[in-house]
Design a protein around this motif. Structure first.
Motif, short mmCIF file in Angstrom:
data_model
loop_
_atom_site.label_atom_id
_atom_site.label_comp_id
_atom_site.label_asym_id
_atom_site.label_seq_id
_atom_site.Cartn_x
_atom_site.Cartn_y
_atom_site.Cartn_z
N SER A 1 0.82 -1.22 0.00
CA SER A 1 0.00 0.00 0.00
C SER A 1 0.85 1.26 0.00
CB SER A 1 -0.93 0.01 1.22
OG SER A 1 -0.17 0.04 2.42
N ALA A 2 2.12 1.13 0.37
CA ALA A 2 2.97 2.31 0.45
C ALA A 2 3.26 2.92 -0.91
CB ALA A 2 4.29 1.96 1.15
N PHE A 3 3.34 2.09 -1.95
CA PHE A 3 3.68 2.60 -3.28
C PHE A 3 2.58 3.50 -3.84
CE2 PHE A 3 6.38 -1.07 -2.73
CZ PHE A 3 7.60 -0.64 -3.25
N SER A 4 1.36 3.28 -3.42
CA SER A 4 0.27 4.11 -3.92
C SER A 4 0.38 5.56 -3.44
CB SER A 4 -1.09 3.54 -3.47
OG SER A 4 -1.22 3.61 -2.05
N LEU A 5 1.16 5.79 -2.38
CA LEU A 5 1.30 7.15 -1.85
C LEU A 5 2.16 8.03 -2.76
CD1 LEU A 5 1.77 6.59 2.00
CD2 LEU A 5 -0.31 6.58 0.61
N LEU A 6 2.83 7.42 -3.73
CA LEU A 6 3.60 8.21 -4.69
C LEU A 6 2.71 8.86 -5.73
CD1 LEU A 6 6.49 5.66 -5.34
CD2 LEU A 6 6.69 7.82 -4.09
N TYR A 7 1.43 8.49 -5.75
CA TYR A 7 0.51 8.97 -6.79
C TYR A 7 -0.61 9.80 -6.17
CZ TYR A 7 2.97 5.58 -9.63
OH TYR A 7 3.95 4.88 -10.28
N SER A 8 -1.12 10.72 -6.98
CA SER A 8 -2.25 11.53 -6.55
C SER A 8 -3.53 10.81 -6.91
CB SER A 8 -2.22 12.90 -7.24
OG SER A 8 -1.07 13.62 -6.87
N PRO A 9 -4.47 10.68 -5.98
CA PRO A 9 -5.73 10.01 -6.30
C PRO A 9 -6.54 10.86 -7.28
CG PRO A 9 -5.84 11.02 -4.14
CD PRO A 9 -4.42 11.16 -4.60
N PRO A 10 -7.38 10.24 -8.09
CA PRO A 10 -8.23 11.01 -9.01
C PRO A 10 -9.16 11.93 -8.24
CG PRO A 10 -8.91 8.71 -8.92
CD PRO A 10 -7.61 8.80 -8.19
N THR A 11 -9.37 13.10 -8.77
CA THR A 11 -10.26 14.06 -8.10
C THR A 11 -11.71 13.72 -8.39
OG1 THR A 11 -10.21 15.56 -9.99
CG2 THR A 11 -8.49 15.85 -8.33
N SER A 12 -12.59 14.27 -7.57
CA SER A 12 -14.02 14.00 -7.73
C SER A 12 -14.55 14.56 -9.04
CB SER A 12 -14.79 14.60 -6.55
OG SER A 12 -14.53 16.00 -6.45
#
Length: 255
Positions: free
Chosen positions: A17-28
């Motif tokens: 799960s740590a690798f996902s923190l390198l990315y910005s989540p899609p906005t609403s």
């Protein structure tokens, strides 16, 4: 149980799960579910692709961090080649093991008059200080980093960087995290500002114990920031000991 020391906010980068923190989540407002690389994560990839080696012994954390920083700059700035000092931005030595390709190793960046005069004694030393005979049997390797108090302090680390960078191209800023002079918000802002700048790098000098880790004072580069969890990624140069770790800003502040 009650404790005056909060539990450190940590997530080791070995966890999926740590690798996902390198990315910005899609906005609403976005029609796509795709995540994109965060603007704060560029240094993670530049450090890894440039040349990010484990410290070669347990006293060289600052040296390893600086070597990693120098190697990470080679894709964007002109490094000095041989004796050519025109329009150079930083030093990137050619180690005989990698010749003719430039690559900063921890041994190479400790050589030179600037390091010897401004940072720390390193090289060879004659046990008879009055002798200048290089063929005497009492000449032996000398490494000031292994002399008390051991390692490099923050000022020495900044001087080592200074020895390998052009003063007209780079500004080396040293900030002590003194609560009387630097607030947590100011520290967060400074680190965020550096991480979004492709021409900036950050080294942190911290106490491992505040992270719940074994050891004491340690240097490593920062690789990224994740806004939703308010965490910074420490790229630990002691790779044989710990993987990179996401650290909450309050934990980093305490460390």
């Amino acid at each position: 149980s009650l404790s005056s020391h909060p539990v450190p906010h940590l997530l080791y980068h070995a966890h999926p799960s740590a690798f996902s923190l390198l990315y910005s989540p899609p906005t609403s407002s976005s029609s796509s579910s795709t995540s994109y690389l965060s603007e704060y994560s560029t240094d993670y990839f530049l450090l890894n692709s440039g040349g990010f080696d484990a410290q070669i012994n347990q006293a060289y954390c600052a040296v390893a961090s600086i070597a990693a920083v120098l190697n990470s700059l080679k894709y964007g700035r002109r490094y000095r080649e041989g004796d050519d000092v025109t329009e150079w931005s930083f030093d990137l030595p050619v180690d005989e093991r990698y010749a003719p390709y430039a690559y900063a190793t921890q041994s190479d960046i400790l050589t030179g008059d600037c390091v010897d005069q401004l940072v720390i004694r390193h090289g060879t030393k004659n046990s008879n200080s009055d002798s200048h005979d290089d063929h005497r049997s009492d000449i032996h390797p000398y490494d000031g980093i292994f002399r008390p108090p051991y390692g490099l302090n923050l000022a020495q680390a900044s001087l080592l960087l200074q020895c390998h960078t052009s003063p007209t191209e780079w500004k080396i800023t040293l900030r002590n995290v003194d609560p009387a002079r630097l607030t947590l918000s100011q520290m967060r802002f400074d680190l965020q500002s550096a991480l979004v700048d492709p021409d900036s790098r950050v080294l942190v000098n911290y106490d491992r114990k505040a992270l719940g880790q074994l050891g004491g004072g340690h240097f490593s580069p920062l690789g990224a920031y994740h806004a939703p969890t308010d965490s910074f990624l420490i790229m630990d140069v002691a790779k044989y000991k710990y993987p990179p770790v996401w650290v909450g800003v309050e934990t980093l502040w305490e460390a």
